[in-house]
Design an enzyme around this catalytic site. Structure first.
Site, PDB file in Angstrom:
ATOM      1  N   ARG A 127      -7.242  47.790   5.075  1.00  0.00           N
ATOM      2  CA  ARG A 127      -5.898  48.093   5.572  1.00  0.00           C
ATOM      3  C   ARG A 127      -5.916  48.813   6.926  1.00  0.00           C
ATOM      4  NH1 ARG A 127      -4.232  50.650  -0.198  1.00  0.00           N
ATOM      5  NH2 ARG A 127      -6.510  50.819  -0.294  1.00  0.00           N
ATOM      6  N   GLN A 159     -23.670  50.682  -2.351  1.00  0.00           N
ATOM      7  CA  GLN A 159     -22.922  49.756  -3.210  1.00  0.00           C
ATOM      8  C   GLN A 159     -22.855  48.437  -2.433  1.00  0.00           C
ATOM      9  OE1 GLN A 159     -18.701  50.421  -3.475  1.00  0.00           O
ATOM     10  NE2 GLN A 159     -18.539  49.489  -5.503  1.00  0.00           N
ATOM     11  N   GLY A 207     -15.039  47.971  -6.666  1.00  0.00           N
ATOM     12  CA  GLY A 207     -14.091  48.957  -7.191  1.00  0.00           C
ATOM     13  C   GLY A 207     -14.696  50.356  -7.279  1.00  0.00           C
ATOM     14  N   GLY A 254     -13.872  59.574   0.235  1.00  0.00           N
ATOM     15  CA  GLY A 254     -14.140  59.905   1.632  1.00  0.00           C
ATOM     16  C   GLY A 254     -12.920  59.747   2.521  1.00  0.00           C
ATOM     17  N   ASP A 255     -11.797  59.322   1.949  1.00  0.00           N
ATOM     18  CA  ASP A 255     -10.611  59.073   2.782  1.00  0.00           C
ATOM     19  C   ASP A 255      -9.479  60.065   2.488  1.00  0.00           C
ATOM     20  OD1 ASP A 255      -9.796  58.163   0.296  1.00  0.00           O
ATOM     21  OD2 ASP A 255      -9.060  56.222   1.004  1.00  0.00           O
ATOM     22  N   GLU A 279      -2.721  52.039 -11.925  1.00  0.00           N
ATOM     23  CA  GLU A 279      -2.650  51.745 -10.492  1.00  0.00           C
ATOM     24  C   GLU A 279      -1.298  51.125 -10.142  1.00  0.00           C
ATOM     25  OE1 GLU A 279      -5.087  52.622  -8.074  1.00  0.00           O
ATOM     26  OE2 GLU A 279      -5.467  53.769  -9.887  1.00  0.00           O
ATOM     27  N   ASN A 296      -5.216  55.191   4.029  1.00  0.00           N
ATOM     28  CA  ASN A 296      -5.579  53.786   3.841  1.00  0.00           C
ATOM     29  C   ASN A 296      -5.251  52.936   5.065  1.00  0.00           C
ATOM     30  OD1 ASN A 296      -6.518  54.210   1.215  1.00  0.00           O
ATOM     31  ND2 ASN A 296      -4.462  54.001   0.381  1.00  0.00           N
ATOM     32  N   LYS A 316     -19.550  67.649  39.779  1.00  0.00           N
ATOM     33  CA  LYS A 316     -20.445  67.005  38.807  1.00  0.00           C
ATOM     34  C   LYS A 316     -21.827  67.585  38.917  1.00  0.00           C
ATOM     35  CE  LYS A 316     -23.398  64.076  39.193  1.00  0.00           C
ATOM     36  NZ  LYS A 316     -24.291  62.971  39.586  1.00  0.00           N
ATOM     37  N   ALA A 355     -16.200  72.255  61.242  1.00  0.00           N
ATOM     38  CA  ALA A 355     -15.317  71.259  60.626  1.00  0.00           C
ATOM     39  C   ALA A 355     -15.644  69.861  61.134  1.00  0.00           C
ATOM     40  CB  ALA A 355     -13.869  71.610  60.928  1.00  0.00           C
TER      41      ALA A 355
HETATM   42  C1  UD1 Z   1      -7.638  55.277  -5.454  1.00  0.00           C
HETATM   43  C2  UD1 Z   1      -7.320  55.433  -6.944  1.00  0.00           C
HETATM   44  C3  UD1 Z   1      -5.858  55.806  -7.090  1.00  0.00           C
HETATM   45  C4  UD1 Z   1      -5.569  57.089  -6.314  1.00  0.00           C
HETATM   46  C5  UD1 Z   1      -6.025  56.961  -4.857  1.00  0.00           C
HETATM   47  C6  UD1 Z   1      -5.957  58.329  -4.181  1.00  0.00           C
HETATM   48  C7  UD1 Z   1      -8.744  53.852  -8.165  1.00  0.00           C
HETATM   49  C8  UD1 Z   1      -8.807  52.557  -8.876  1.00  0.00           C
HETATM   50  N1  UD1 Z   1      -7.575  54.185  -7.622  1.00  0.00           N
HETATM   51  O1  UD1 Z   1      -6.843  54.205  -4.968  1.00  0.00           O
HETATM   52  O2  UD1 Z   1      -5.546  56.003  -8.459  1.00  0.00           O
HETATM   53  O3  UD1 Z   1      -4.205  57.404  -6.369  1.00  0.00           O
HETATM   54  O4  UD1 Z   1      -7.393  56.507  -4.776  1.00  0.00           O
HETATM   55  O5  UD1 Z   1      -6.210  58.268  -2.813  1.00  0.00           O
HETATM   56  O6  UD1 Z   1      -9.735  54.560  -8.112  1.00  0.00           O
HETATM   57  N2  UD1 Z   1     -14.528  52.795  -2.618  1.00  0.00           N
HETATM   58  C9  UD1 Z   1     -15.848  52.498  -2.764  1.00  0.00           C
HETATM   59  N3  UD1 Z   1     -16.202  51.305  -3.331  1.00  0.00           N
HETATM   60  C10 UD1 Z   1     -15.277  50.425  -3.789  1.00  0.00           C
HETATM   61  C11 UD1 Z   1     -13.907  50.749  -3.634  1.00  0.00           C
HETATM   62  C12 UD1 Z   1     -13.570  51.949  -3.067  1.00  0.00           C
HETATM   63  O7  UD1 Z   1     -16.721  53.279  -2.367  1.00  0.00           O
HETATM   64  O8  UD1 Z   1     -15.684  49.375  -4.289  1.00  0.00           O
HETATM   65  C13 UD1 Z   1     -14.161  54.085  -2.008  1.00  0.00           C
HETATM   66  C14 UD1 Z   1     -13.352  53.936  -0.748  1.00  0.00           C
HETATM   67  O9  UD1 Z   1     -14.192  53.945   0.400  1.00  0.00           O
HETATM   68  C15 UD1 Z   1     -12.460  55.160  -0.762  1.00  0.00           C
HETATM   69  C16 UD1 Z   1     -12.327  55.487  -2.246  1.00  0.00           C
HETATM   70  O10 UD1 Z   1     -13.368  54.792  -2.894  1.00  0.00           O
HETATM   71  O11 UD1 Z   1     -13.049  56.250  -0.086  1.00  0.00           O
HETATM   72  C17 UD1 Z   1     -10.979  55.060  -2.795  1.00  0.00           C
HETATM   73  O12 UD1 Z   1     -10.834  53.667  -2.643  1.00  0.00           O
HETATM   74  P1  UD1 Z   1      -9.488  53.017  -2.164  1.00  0.00           P
HETATM   75  O13 UD1 Z   1      -9.651  51.568  -2.091  1.00  0.00           O
HETATM   76  O14 UD1 Z   1      -8.973  53.714  -0.963  1.00  0.00           O
HETATM   77  O15 UD1 Z   1      -8.588  53.361  -3.443  1.00  0.00           O
HETATM   78  P2  UD1 Z   1      -7.016  53.543  -3.498  1.00  0.00           P
HETATM   79  O16 UD1 Z   1      -6.385  52.218  -3.525  1.00  0.00           O
HETATM   80  O17 UD1 Z   1      -6.568  54.481  -2.459  1.00  0.00           O
HETATM   81 CA    CA Z   2      -7.505  55.490  -0.742  1.00  0.00          CA
END
Ligand code: UD1
Ligand code: CA
Length: 463
Positions: A17, A74, A79, A103-104, A156, A229, A352, A424
């Protein structure tokens, strides 16, 4: 004996996204990548192990974090549940509590993590979810509670029924788990959902089914839990972080005239009684002293500004301005400029890789590159230190109290001694000795009666 603590940071998602070439968690919020923000807060709760889950080919994430974390890869992003499972070889057989964080979510603080741990222990829970009440819960997982208010599951957005979608209590994506219960439940997670993913959130319902105590700690401040996101959320998180940073500086005695229009990176340090005008950007590892006046539209990157310095709409990169010096408006310090105490750099100057000694004045329209200037020098208007011959850069030295006349070119390499003068308009190509004056320009010739020889000289309307 206190229980062992582990943290898993999820950072493998591609971040589709964001529509970016850059890994999502490497996007910056106030000068620091999102994953670094999370890690910095995690470090403050001192886990025994920190494991970051990265995607295939995420060398950039590993490089950004270095040895502050262990890594597991991974390969395919199947997921969040599948992501956590990748940490099993490192953590699976350990006893203790594991906190999982994404991490986000760059705004979460160590204080919140501490409260979550305390609540988890207090409730004797196998799983505790950090939740918040979102004004607009769109996109988040919803916390489904039973009649007695106990947590049943997380659903979700894409799998939610119409009623569930009405719930405002959201999953922040942070949890504490009994470590062994977590990994054992993860093996039961299936991907029969709207996104075809292995959801970490399904672990809650699985543990609930086993009769485990599930707790939810609801934090007061939704802003802190914001997940990023897309770029709209990135801007929104940045705004919250900016406010937090600016307020901390104001509480520490810095005047910020217009906090909404002042952009200070998270690691910048500022001394008390410094005044910061609107439109200022302070970036990277910048350190600013006390009693400075950082005027409108100044940009300072990775630089040290000592006490009592004044800047006006200028750009300063990887340089130092020593006490009481000033610059601007509209000047530029490029990397490795060392501006001495009390030095004045005025308008439209570029410096510089140069060291400028105490109290030297460089007032107007001047370029100083690859040079060492002594103290109390006066550099006139429009002086150019000619440092480049098309192949190589050359160095110039100018001694204390030298006087460099306006519109001079100093062609490096050259030494201009202490107490010497350059007239000058000179183009100096040779060394100037102590107490000498260099004049290096054509002598003036006056052509007498030139006016009378002009074809238009008789015309009455030309005067
Ligand atoms: C996730 C949660 C949601 C919560 C939200 C909060 C799940 C299924 N959903 O949704 O309930 O409200 O976070 O911000 O967990 N990532 C991986 N590997 C993957 C998928 C994701 O490492 O295969 C990491 C992403 O980099 C990210 C984090 O997991 O840092 C969350 O993934 P993201 O896809 O952003 O989940 P959300 O849809 O935000
Ligand atoms: Ca997220």
């Amino acid at each position: 004996m206190t229980e062992s603590k582990f943290t898993i940071i999820l950072a493998a998602g591609k971040g589709t996204r964001m529509k970016s070439k850059l890994y999502k968690v490497l996007h910056k919020v106030c000068g620091k990548s999102m994953v670094d923000h999370v890690l910095t807060q995690v470090e403050q709760i001192h886990p025994d192990d920190i494991v970051t889950v990265v995607g295939h080919g995420a060398e950039a994430v590993e490089a950004a974090i270095g040895d502050r974390s262990q890594f597991v890869v991974q390969e395919d992003q199947l997921g969040t549940g599948h992501a956590v499972l990748q940490a099993e070889p490192l953590l699976g057989d350990k006893d203790g509590v594991t906190m999982i964080v994404s991490g986000d979510t760059p705004l979460l603080t160590a204080a919140t993590f501490d409260k979550l741990f305390a609540y988890h222990q207090d409730k004797g829970a196998k799983a505790t979810i950090l939740t918040a009440s979102a004004p607009d819960p769109t996109g988040y997982g919803r916390i489904v509670r039973g009649d007695l208010g106990t947590v049943q599951k997380i659903v979700e957005q894409k799998d939610a029924s119409t009623e569930e979608a009405q719930i405002h209590e959201i999953n922040t994506g942070v949890y504490c788990f009994d470590n062994k219960a977590l990994f054992s439940a993860l093996h039961e997670v299936k991907n029969d959902n709207a996104q075809g993913e292995y959801y970490l959130t399904d672990v809650i319902e699985i543990l609930k089914g086993r009769g485990a105590v599930i707790a939810a700690y609801k934090m007061a401040d939704f802003d802190e839990s914001q997940g990023v996101n897309d770029r709209v959320a990135l801007a929104s998180a940045t705004k919250v972080m900016r406010k937090r940073i600016n307020e901390a500086h104001m509480r520490d005695g810095v005047t910020i005239i217009d906090p909404e229009n002042t952009y200070i990176d998270v690691d910048v340090k500022i001394g008390s009684d410094t005044i910061i005008e609107p439109g200022v950007h302070l970036e990277g590892k910048t350190v600013i002293g006390e009693d400075c006046m950082i005027g409108s539209d100044t940009v300072i990157i990775d630089s040290t500004i000592e006490n009592g310095v004044t800047t006006r709409s200028s750009t300063i990169e990887s340089s130092i301005m020593r006490a009481g010096s000033d610059i601007g408006p509209n000047s530029h310090l490029r990397p490795q400029s060392d501006i001495g105490e009390g030095v004045h750099i005025g308008n439209f100057c570029e410096v510089k890789k140069a060291t400028i000694g105490k109290n030297t004045k460089i007032g107007h329209l001047t370029y100083v590159g690859d040079a060492t200037l002594g103290e109390d020098i006066n550099v006139g208007c429009g002086v150019v230190f000619v440092n480049y011959d098309g192949v190589k850069k050359w160095h110039t030295n100018v001694g204390d109290k030298a006087f460099i006349g306006s519109n001079s070119n100093i062609v490096a390499p050259v030494d201009v001694a202490d107490h010497s003068f350059i007239a000058a308009g000179s183009t100096v190509t040779k060394d100037v000795p102590f107490h000498a004056m260099a004049i290096a320009r054509q002598r003036q010739t006056n052509k007498e009666g030139f006016w009378d020889r002009l074809p238009l000289a008789d015309s009455k309307d030309w005067n």
